[in-house]
Motif scaffolding. Structure first.
Motif: not given
Lengths: 92, 589, 317
Positions: B40, B43, B50, B316
């Motif tokens: 995240y 990202r 994720p 994730d």
């Protein structure tokens, strides 16, 4: 019953997604590299490479943001590139 | 017995997953579900993205499970199936899975940087070049050892040779279907799987490709490696990798089913002797040499590279780390357990099938079964003998596997071909990727030559030169070394364990200095670290003085030099570790 | 459309030649534009008119314009800057304004802008002919060479881009459309050449370059050299012809301006006149196939349409 079907569906969707990723992981890396090289060749003036005629550059510059970000990401990872490459091609 | 072992192993791993594993998660890593992961924070939807934890588990497991967890245990069974199994269970539990889990999580806390990078951060940066030199030699050893194991197998089994060649064709076709046509994904996947099954069936029915000459097989492999590594990834490597995951999962499901329903006692000796002749026909003491034989399945340093290079960027949630990093290693333990189970239960059935040849070669089959110590002396020789023609470690595995599948009514030869394709598909993929990496590592290594001679550097850094050099060096080692793949395998496994030592020492430093863990949980990381380091060190010394002198003259210098390099690196690592340990330097994660 | 370029160093009379030529063309009934792309403008002086960035009507069938290349660069970069600031707003770490200051001085930007100006005028369909009063020789040669050189690069980039899109296509085949996060927005990355903006720009630019390149080397394009009858000029002229030849651009005529013609020259001038004779003779001998014409040293610089027409009809044709 409905919930079972639902979770089966979700499970299948994950499986499908996972398999699709499995089938493209290396090609995606290659794509990354190609985009990074493209950016490097066109934006190379920054790092002292001969740059293409200004005209070409000016034309594509406004659309290059993604390529530049890929290149930036690549160069940010250069201190760790050896291991990252090893990790991409899994051995054993 | 087979069912019992497999079910016990499953219970063993599940039990420790929820007790020991959870304790590590809670007290050592202190995984926090609320802390955003690099997937995240960094990202970019490409590397950093994720992924669902089940999907990620699949990716991670497919990456770490190759030919390693099959070959190692299949060599180690000469000690008896029990010691091999115990190492796969406890080595995995106390070292391997911790290693995988911690390197994944340390990487997660360092924005997805590799464990080697983290090691530089925590233990000093002087490692880069040596790490590369060392990786390069490891690659060469992999090329040599894998060429050796595959050569031993395929020269004795035209079925497997035919299936693995046809499988390559299937992979190329699959690549065209997947990437160059607009066929729906499911359809090209189904076609790919059908083609794979087709390759196995054709190999079984009509094994038209034969090559009993092992030297010729090596040469074909060298040509294959060089050409395959020059192809674009989408052409062969990627689609084969994709089909491999079906073989892997299919193989595991079929094998587990067969093992559970086999209800067969083990006819293989549980324990032969402490110093059975495992590596290069020399008496090999179980401690410290077991990590030189069983690497993947119990502990593999390459997992830290996969875990910290790729998986950590897609996690994730920190709480998924245990399932992915720790769980996948347990899964690999299961895979090795199945390999040992099939050999344990059906290995002697295989021997009985070639009883006349075993007798002709001068071995006493009856004594092998009754006198475990005798088996410990001759077992490896029987398995590797070209006259008997079992086909080496992979041969004994695939043939036992075929026998095991016969329990669920699969013809023996078909089962053998399936097992053979399973192993050889991974071996051939590894050869391809290893050559690509060796080529790259070589180009990095010759960089300093540029200062001396630009011309020489240009020649050496050429990718064809680098590729041919790596393949031929591996070829030289296996062909001139008298097909002694066990020695080369041990060299590779040793290097692999050393890589694991780097990761473990790094993880220990991280746990102590960044995580500030103390007491029992710190010991849970420190003790395996030192046990591992000491074991590998002693094992390498043993290897240097026992194995290197008996290898072919051509090999001695290269192998000996490499072992010495590893030993130096090992000491140097420990020195760095203590230096940074005592410095009390604060590092922020 | 026909195009006419008058090449030469500063002060040899390029402006007079091109202005006179344009008057001649206009008188012959062609709708003509004369454009100065030389940063040091004096086209206005020749027409005794106030010229500027806007196309101005100066005579029947004849319009004239003086392009301010510096302004053009500035305007272009400003426009680009706005576009870029929008696109790259997330790259706050990189000083965008600073970057554009660098671009302004980047090698080749003036040539680029000059070429753009030529492109712009050539694209005007209402004219039958465009006459260019060019900047000094070196610069003009670079401008004339530019389409060919840029084309090489552009073609390479097109090739690379094709490869990227092909790779994208492979991933797309399996994973569906690719998306990327740029500046918090999700952008679809297309593998279709028609939907990839970079490919579109490259292809469009390549076509423009091809058109220019073909135009420069076609028989509708007349390049003439304006120089003086001096030994040094001979060498220089040969060099220009040679380098233009490399880019497949043919020189049409050579004008020797400020030619002394005198019945009884004083001794001080005699040497000069002998040099003139020698140069003309050698030019005719060594540069075959190209017309060599002389324009005498005029008492006054020709000003206005009529004077220019006189020059045209007496010396240029």
């Amino acid at each position: 019953m409905g919930r079972l079907l639902d979770s089966l569906k979700r499970g299948f969707r994950s499986f499908d997604k996972g398999m699709r990723e499995d089938a493209t992981s290396l090609i995606r890396k290659q794509l990354d590299e190609e985009e990074s090289v493209f950016a490097l060749l066109t934006m190379g003036a920054f790092s002292g490479l001969p740059s293409p005629p200004t005209g070409v550059l000016l034309r594509i510059l406004p659309h290059m943001s993604r390529e530049i970000s890929v290149m930036n990401k690549r160069s940010a990872g250069l201190d760790d590139v050896f291991s990252q490459t090893l990790g991409t091609f899994d051995i054993d | 017995m087979t069912a019992l072992i497999v079910l016990f192993a499953a219970a063993f791993y599940i039990f420790f997953y929820f007790t020991y594993g959870k304790a590590l998660e809670r007290n050592v890593v202190r995984a926090d579900g609320a802390r955003p992961t690099p997937a995240y924070t960094c990202r970019d939807n490409c590397d950093y993205v994720p992924a669902n934890k089940f999907v990620l588990f699949g990716h991670h497991f497919a990456s770490i499970a190759g030919a390693g967890p099959i070959v190692g245990p299949a060599i180690a069974v000469v000690w008896g199936w029990l010691p091999a199994l115990l190492w796969v269970w406890f080595g995995n539990l106390f070292i391997g899975s911790i290693h995988d889990y911690l390197s994944l999580m340390a990487s997660v806390r360092y924005d997805g940087k590799s464990i080697q990078y983290v090691s530089g951060e925590l233990m000093g940066k002087s490692s880069k070049y040596i790490f590369e030199v060392y990786i390069y030699f490891t690659m060469i050893l992999i090329v040599a050892a894998f060429m050796g194991t595959y050569g031993a197998l395929a020269s004795k089994s035209p079925e497997i040779l035919t299936a693995s060649v046809l499988f390559m064709v299937a992979a190329v076709v699959e690549g065209q279907l997947l990437y160059k046509t607009k066929l729906p994904f499911w359809l090209s996947s189904v076609i790919g799987v059908v083609l794979t099954i087709g390759a196995i069936v054709v190999g079984f029915v009509w094994p038209f490709i034969k090559c009993p000459n092992i030297q010729l097989l090596y040469m074909f492999q060298v040509i294959y490696i060089i050409l395959a590594a020059a192809l674009p990834v989408w052409f062969l490597l990627q689609p084969r990798d994709y089909l491999n995951s079906y073989i892997l999962w299919g193989g595991i499901i079929i094998a587990t089913t067969a093992a559970v329903f086999a209800f067969r006692g083990f006819n293989w000796p549980a324990y032969t002797s402490f110093a059975a002749r495992v590596i290069s026909g020399q008496p090999s003491p179980f401690w410290p040499t077991v990590p030189l034989v069983i690497a993947c399945g119990a502990l593999s340093g390459f997992h830290s590279i996969v875990g910290s290079g790729t998986t950590s960027k897609q996690l994730d949630n920190e709480l998924s780390g245990l399932f992915v990093g720790y769980g996948a290693m347990f899964m690999e333990g299961m895979l090795s357990t199945i390999v040992i189970t099939s050999i344990g239960a059906f290995g002697f059935t295989v021997f009985q099938g070639v009883a006349d040849k075993i007798t002709a070669a001068g071995f006493d089959l009856a004594k092998m079964q009754t006198d475990a110590a005798y088996f410990g002396q001759v077992g490896a020789e029987v398995i590797n003998s070209t006259d008997i023609g079992i086909g080496g470690a992979l041969g004994i595995f695939t043939k036992s596997f075929g026998q095991m599948l016969n329990v669920i009514k699969v013809p023996v030869k078909l089962g053998t071909t399936l097992g053979g394709l399973w192993a050889s598909a991974f071996v051939l993929t590894t050869l391809d990727t290893t050559n690509r990496l060796a080529r790259y590592a070589f180009q990095e290594l010759v960089e300093p030559i540029k200062k001396v001679s630009k011309g020489l550097h240009a020649v050496l850094a050429d990718r064809w030169v680098a590729s041919i050099f790596a393949a031929c060096l591996g070829w030289f080692l296996i062909a001139k070394g008298g097909n002694a793949y066990t020695a080369l395998w041990a060299g590779f496994a040793g290097a692999n364990q050393l890589l694991a030592s780097i990761a473990m020492l790094t993880a220990a430093t991280w746990v102590k200095k960044v995580q500030k863990v103390g007491g029992g949980m710190l010991a849970a990381v420190l003790i395996p670290t030192f046990v591992l380091w000491t074991t590998v060190f002693v094992a390498l010394v043993w290897f240097l003085f026992v194995i290197v002198p008996v290898t072919a003259a051509a090999l001695r210098v290269i192998l000996g030099g490499f072992v010495i390099l590893m030993l130096v690196l090992d000491i140097w690592l420990m020195y760095n570790f203590f230096k940074s340990w005592n410095e009390g330097k604060q590092n922020k994660a | 459309m026909k195009t006419y370029f008058f090449l030469g160093k500063g002060g040899v009379g390029k402006t007079t030649a091109s202005a006179a030529w344009s008057v001649g063309l206009a008188r012959s009934g062609m709708k003509t534009l004369v454009a100065s792309i030389d940063p040091a403008h004096n086209l206005g002086d020749a027409f005794a008119a106030d010229l500027g960035d806007r196309i101005t009507h100066v005579a029947d069938n004849l319009d004239a314009v003086e392009v301010n290349i510096d302004d053009m660069i500035r305007a272009y970069l400003d426009e680009l800057s706005v576009k870029m600031k929008h696109t790259y707003s997330y790259m706050s770490a990189m000083n965008i304004d600073g970057y554009f200051d660098i671009l302004k001085d980047s090698p080749g930007i003036e040539e680029y802008a000059t070429m753009e100006a030529i492109k712009k005028f050539v694209a005007l369909a209402q004219y039958d002919a465009v006459v260019f009063d060019t900047p000094p020789t070196g610069m003009t040669i670079r401008v004339l060479a530019m389409p060919r050189v840029s084309l090489l690069w552009t073609e390479q980039l097109v090739k690379m881009r094709k490869r990227i899109l092909a790779t994208r296509g492979m991933v797309e085949n399996v994973q569906g459309r690719l998306e990327a996060q740029v500046d918090g927005e999700t952008v679809v990355l297309s593998s279709d050449e028609k939907e990839d903006p970079i490919m579109q720009e490259l292809v469009a630019y390549r076509e423009e370059l091809k058109t220019l390149k073909d135009m420069f080397s076609s028989d509708q394009s007349y390049v003439s050299i304006v120089t003086m009858a001096e030994d040094l000029a001979l060498l220089e002229t040969k060099r220009i012809i040679e380098s233009l030849g490399k880019f497949r651009i043919r020189v049409h005529a050579i004008y020797l301006n400020k030619f002394f013609a005198m019945a009884n020259p004083p001794d001080e001038i005699k040497g000069k006149m002998e040099e003139q004779e020698r140069v003309v003779a050698r030019m005719k001998a060594e540069i075959p196939g190209i017309a060599v014409k002389d324009i005498p040293l005029l008492r006054n610089s020709p000003r206005g349409i009529e004077a220019l027409f006189t020059v045209y009809s007496k010396y240029l044709v």
